[in-house]
Design an enzyme around this catalytic site. Sequence first.
Site, PDB file in Angstrom:
ATOM      1  N   TYR A  26      -2.304   0.728  10.686  1.00  0.00           N
ATOM      2  CA  TYR A  26      -2.579   0.107   9.374  1.00  0.00           C
ATOM      3  C   TYR A  26      -1.357   0.265   8.461  1.00  0.00           C
ATOM      4  O   TYR A  26      -0.886  -0.716   7.861  1.00  0.00           O
ATOM      5  CB  TYR A  26      -3.813   0.749   8.724  1.00  0.00           C
ATOM      6  CG  TYR A  26      -3.980   0.345   7.271  1.00  0.00           C
ATOM      7  CD1 TYR A  26      -4.401  -0.940   6.926  1.00  0.00           C
ATOM      8  CD2 TYR A  26      -3.687   1.239   6.239  1.00  0.00           C
ATOM      9  CE1 TYR A  26      -4.523  -1.320   5.594  1.00  0.00           C
ATOM     10  CE2 TYR A  26      -3.808   0.869   4.907  1.00  0.00           C
ATOM     11  CZ  TYR A  26      -4.230  -0.409   4.585  1.00  0.00           C
ATOM     12  OH  TYR A  26      -4.345  -0.786   3.261  1.00  0.00           O
ATOM     13  N   SER A  69       0.838  -1.202   0.000  1.00  0.00           N
ATOM     14  CA  SER A  69       0.000   0.000   0.000  1.00  0.00           C
ATOM     15  C   SER A  69       0.871   1.248   0.000  1.00  0.00           C
ATOM     16  O   SER A  69       1.962   1.253   0.585  1.00  0.00           O
ATOM     17  CB  SER A  69      -0.886   0.017   1.242  1.00  0.00           C
ATOM     18  OG  SER A  69      -1.529   1.272   1.360  1.00  0.00           O
TER      19      SER A  69
HETATM   20  N1  LIG Z   1      -8.625  -0.079  -1.571  1.00  0.00           N
HETATM   21  C1  LIG Z   1      -7.515   0.643  -1.564  1.00  0.00           C
HETATM   22  O1  LIG Z   1      -7.486   1.809  -1.963  1.00  0.00           O
HETATM   23  C2  LIG Z   1      -6.232   0.030  -1.092  1.00  0.00           C
HETATM   24  C3  LIG Z   1      -5.074   0.823  -1.096  1.00  0.00           C
HETATM   25  C4  LIG Z   1      -3.866   0.260  -0.720  1.00  0.00           C
HETATM   26  C5  LIG Z   1      -3.808  -1.089  -0.366  1.00  0.00           C
HETATM   27  N2  LIG Z   1      -4.945  -1.815  -0.334  1.00  0.00           N
HETATM   28  C6  LIG Z   1      -4.825  -3.245   0.062  1.00  0.00           C
HETATM   29  O2  LIG Z   1      -5.498  -4.050  -0.879  1.00  0.00           O
HETATM   30  C7  LIG Z   1      -6.039  -5.213  -0.243  1.00  0.00           C
HETATM   31  C8  LIG Z   1      -7.519  -5.352  -0.558  1.00  0.00           C
HETATM   32  O3  LIG Z   1      -8.173  -4.152  -0.168  1.00  0.00           O
HETATM   33  P1  LIG Z   1      -9.696  -3.876  -0.536  1.00  0.00           P
HETATM   34  O4  LIG Z   1      -9.846  -2.410  -0.668  1.00  0.00           O
HETATM   35  O5  LIG Z   1     -10.130  -4.766  -1.637  1.00  0.00           O
HETATM   36  O6  LIG Z   1     -10.397  -4.313   0.825  1.00  0.00           O
HETATM   37  P2  LIG Z   1     -11.843  -4.958   1.067  1.00  0.00           P
HETATM   38  O7  LIG Z   1     -12.774  -4.619  -0.025  1.00  0.00           O
HETATM   39  O8  LIG Z   1     -12.201  -4.587   2.458  1.00  0.00           O
HETATM   40  O9  LIG Z   1     -11.559  -6.524   0.999  1.00  0.00           O
HETATM   41  C9  LIG Z   1     -10.708  -7.106   1.950  1.00  0.00           C
HETATM   42  C10 LIG Z   1     -10.739  -8.595   1.804  1.00  0.00           C
HETATM   43  O10 LIG Z   1      -9.930  -9.163   2.858  1.00  0.00           O
HETATM   44  C11 LIG Z   1     -10.715 -10.145   3.538  1.00  0.00           C
HETATM   45  N3  LIG Z   1     -10.318 -10.338   4.927  1.00  0.00           N
HETATM   46  C12 LIG Z   1     -10.342  -9.439   5.951  1.00  0.00           C
HETATM   47  N4  LIG Z   1      -9.965 -10.026   7.096  1.00  0.00           N
HETATM   48  C13 LIG Z   1      -9.693 -11.319   6.805  1.00  0.00           C
HETATM   49  C14 LIG Z   1      -9.275 -12.456   7.576  1.00  0.00           C
HETATM   50  N5  LIG Z   1      -9.074 -12.371   8.900  1.00  0.00           N
HETATM   51  N6  LIG Z   1      -9.084 -13.628   6.955  1.00  0.00           N
HETATM   52  C15 LIG Z   1      -9.300 -13.741   5.619  1.00  0.00           C
HETATM   53  N7  LIG Z   1      -9.719 -12.723   4.844  1.00  0.00           N
HETATM   54  C16 LIG Z   1      -9.915 -11.525   5.437  1.00  0.00           C
HETATM   55  C17 LIG Z   1     -12.130  -9.612   3.432  1.00  0.00           C
HETATM   56  O11 LIG Z   1     -13.045 -10.624   3.760  1.00  0.00           O
HETATM   57  P3  LIG Z   1     -14.522 -10.260   4.322  1.00  0.00           P
HETATM   58  O12 LIG Z   1     -15.324  -9.937   3.089  1.00  0.00           O
HETATM   59  O13 LIG Z   1     -14.939 -11.502   5.015  1.00  0.00           O
HETATM   60  O14 LIG Z   1     -14.362  -9.072   5.228  1.00  0.00           O
HETATM   61  C18 LIG Z   1     -12.145  -9.186   1.979  1.00  0.00           C
HETATM   62  O15 LIG Z   1     -12.268 -10.301   1.147  1.00  0.00           O
HETATM   63  C19 LIG Z   1      -5.738  -5.036   1.247  1.00  0.00           C
HETATM   64  O16 LIG Z   1      -4.568  -5.749   1.561  1.00  0.00           O
HETATM   65  C20 LIG Z   1      -5.492  -3.557   1.396  1.00  0.00           C
HETATM   66  O17 LIG Z   1      -4.622  -3.262   2.481  1.00  0.00           O
HETATM   67  C21 LIG Z   1      -6.155  -1.304  -0.689  1.00  0.00           C
END
Ligand SMILES: NC(=O)c1ccc[n+]([C@@H]2O[C@H](COP(=O)([O-])OP(=O)(O)OC[C@H]3O[C@@H](n4cnc5c(N)ncnc54)[C@H](OP(=O)(O)O)[C@@H]3O)[C@@H](O)[C@H]2O)c1
Length: 318
Positions: A175, A150
Site C-alpha cells: 500500500y 499518504s
Molecule cells: N483515511 C486515511 O487516514 C488516509 C491516510 C492517507 C491517505 N489516504 C488516502 O486518501 C484516499 C481516500 O481514503 P479514504 O480513507 O477516504 O478511503 P475510503 O473511505 O475507503 O474511500 C475510498 C474511495 O475509493 C473508492 N475506490 C476504491 N477502489 C476503487 C476503484 N477500483 N475504482 C474507483 N473507485 C474506487 C471507494 O469506492 P467504494 O465505496 O466503491 O469502495 C471509495 O469511494 C485514498 O487514496 C487513501 O489512500 C487516506
Amino acid sequence: MAAWNVHQPPRTDGTTVLVTGGNAGIGYFVAEQLAAAGATVVIGSRSPAKASAAVQAITARIPGAQVQYVPLDLADLDSLEASVGRMDTDALDAVVLNAGIALDGPQRATNDRGHELMLATNHLGHFALVHRLAPLLQAAPAARIVTMGSFAARSERLDLEDLHSVHEYDPKRTYGRSKLAQMMFAFALDRRLRAAGDTCMSVIAHPGGALDALTPPRPGVHRHSGHRHLLARPAKLLVQGKDAGAWPAVRAVLDPDVRGGQLWGPSRFGLSGRPHLEHPHAHMTDEASAEALWTASAELTGADPFVTGRATGSRQDA
Ligand SMILES: NC(=O)c1ccc[n+]([C@@H]2O[C@H](COP(=O)([O-])OP(=O)(O)OC[C@H]3O[C@@H](n4cnc5c(N)ncnc54)[C@H](OP(=O)(O)O)[C@@H]3O)[C@@H](O)[C@H]2O)c1
C-alpha cells in the site's frame, strides 16, 4: 501566502471538477466542500447506488449544488476511455485523484491484467485516467491535477524490479509503495508540464490520519456510530475525521496561491489540522526513479499522460 479559511474557501462557480471515489470517505467530503464553493462536481464511482446516495446527500445539504456521476472503475483499465467519454463537459478545471484501496489480508490480489490490485487501483488506474482526461484538462485555462498521497509513502521505497509485489507480499508495504508511486508520478508530471510551459499543474495533497469514527454523519453515505465515536475520541488528539482530511485537497484545487509541484498536508505533525505547505521527502521527488516508474507505468497501461507536454488522450488522438 494569504490566510486560508477551510470553512469558507473562495467561490469557484462555473468550474468543473472530477473527484475519483467521491462517493465515500475523504472523496465524499472533497466533493461536498467543492460543491459548496460553487463547482460542478463529477463523482467518479464504481457503484451507481453509492454515487447516487452521495449526490443526494450533497444536494440535500447545499441548495443549488451541481453534482453529477460517472461510472469509474480504476482497476479496470479497459473501462476508463468509456468513463471519460461519459463526462458531460468540454473542459475539466480540476481532477482530484482520491480513490484508493488499502488491503490488509495476507493474500496478494490482482486485477484482470495480473497487476497487483493496490498498485493497479491507486497508481496505474490514475496514471491511465490522466492520459484519458488530458484533452479535457487542456481545454481548461489552467487545470489542476490533485493527487491524494499518504504519510505511508514516507517510509517506503519503490522496488522497480518488483512493482507488483510478487516477492514477500506485505500489504502495508505494498500500500505504502502504491501511494509513493502516485506521489512520484504527480511530482514528475508537474516537472514535465512546467518544462513544456503548460498551464496545467500537478499538485500533491495528503489527508494526514482520517478516521471514519471521527467523521460527521451524512445520510446514506456515512452513519454515525455513537459507540465507535466515543471510543475514538482520544485519537482526536492526533488524527481527525474525513471531513478535515479533505481540506488539503480542497485547498490544492481552490487556493490561487497554490503552485504546481507543491505538497499540502495537515499542519499538526502532518496528521491533523488545517492545510499547510510541506516539504516533500527527497525520495518522493527523485527524478531517475520517477522516470523509470513512468516508463514502466506506460508499458503496463498502454497510456502516457503527457508526451513532451502535448496531450495524448483519446479525444485528441481521434
Ligand atoms: N483515511 C486515511 O487516514 C488516509 C491516510 C492517507 C491517505 N489516504 C488516502 O486518501 C484516499 C481516500 O481514503 P479514504 O480513507 O477516504 O478511503 P475510503 O473511505 O475507503 O474511500 C475510498 C474511495 O475509493 C473508492 N475506490 C476504491 N477502489 C476503487 C476503484 N477500483 N475504482 C474507483 N473507485 C474506487 C471507494 O469506492 P467504494 O465505496 O466503491 O469502495 C471509495 O469511494 C485514498 O487514496 C487513501 O489512500 C487516506
